[in-house]
Scaffold this motif. Sequence first.
Motif, mmCIF file in Angstrom:
data_model
loop_
_atom_site.group_PDB
_atom_site.id
_atom_site.type_symbol
_atom_site.label_atom_id
_atom_site.label_comp_id
_atom_site.label_asym_id
_atom_site.label_seq_id
_atom_site.Cartn_x
_atom_site.Cartn_y
_atom_site.Cartn_z
ATOM 1 N N CYS A 147 1.118 -0.811 0.046
ATOM 2 C CA CYS A 147 0.332 -0.267 0.198
ATOM 3 C C CYS A 147 0.643 1.466 0.298
ATOM 4 O O CYS A 147 1.211 1.446 0.725
ATOM 5 N N ARG A 203 -0.034 4.061 0.428
ATOM 6 C CA ARG A 203 -0.328 4.819 1.463
ATOM 7 C C ARG A 203 0.316 5.076 3.098
ATOM 8 O O ARG A 203 0.996 5.784 3.174
ATOM 9 N N CYS A 204 0.519 3.416 3.504
ATOM 10 C CA CYS A 204 0.362 3.098 4.595
ATOM 11 C C CYS A 204 1.766 2.667 4.472
ATOM 12 O O CYS A 204 2.833 1.814 5.312
ATOM 13 N N CYS A 246 -5.996 -2.020 0.767
ATOM 14 C CA CYS A 246 -5.574 -2.174 2.088
ATOM 15 C C CYS A 246 -6.374 -2.329 3.288
ATOM 16 O O CYS A 246 -7.356 -0.904 3.299
ATOM 17 N N CYS A 252 -5.231 0.479 6.705
ATOM 18 C CA CYS A 252 -5.406 1.467 6.629
ATOM 19 C C CYS A 252 -6.661 2.369 6.127
ATOM 20 O O CYS A 252 -6.549 3.577 6.330
ATOM 21 N N PRO A 264 -7.712 1.998 0.529
ATOM 22 C CA PRO A 264 -6.876 2.486 -0.829
ATOM 23 C C PRO A 264 -6.673 1.198 -1.422
ATOM 24 O O PRO A 264 -6.450 -0.445 -0.963
HETATM 25 ZN ZN LIG Z 1 -2.644 0.836 3.740
#
Ligand SMILES: [Zn+2]
Length: 132
Positions: free
Chosen positions: A66, A68-69, A97, A100, A107
């Motif tokens: 991911c 994002r995280c 994901c 997060c 996401p």
């Molecule tokens: Zn994530």
Amino acid sequence: MGWAGPGVEDERRKRRQRAKEAVREADRAEAHAWSLRMEGFGGPAQPSPTIGQCLNGGYGWLEVKCHRCETSASIPLEHVRRPRDTLLWKLESSFRCRSCGTRRYKPPVHMIKLTEQREITPYVWAHPNDER
Ligand SMILES: [Zn+2]
């Protein structure tokens, strides 16, 4: 009668075995090349081998991440509930994901590479079929 002696039968079996190994080698080479391209250059994900080709070639795990995280996970291809002739790149949009993600938005993840064994814990990911 066409009786084939044990030697002939043996020869046929060996030939079948060799053909199977050749296919496995080809599947393995394709999965490996795809994995290198993904890991080294970030894609393109297409064209890609199928789930069945990866499994047959010995690459049973798909590592995703991911952005994002930054959480990564290994997904066992064996347990992906898709036909074996599904192309790998088509899977990407179906993994989300959970780490997060929220109830309303999870996401998307990115495919990183294929591995022969599990390298990271696989239980963080939401599978679309689990949510229905
Ligand atoms: Zn994530």
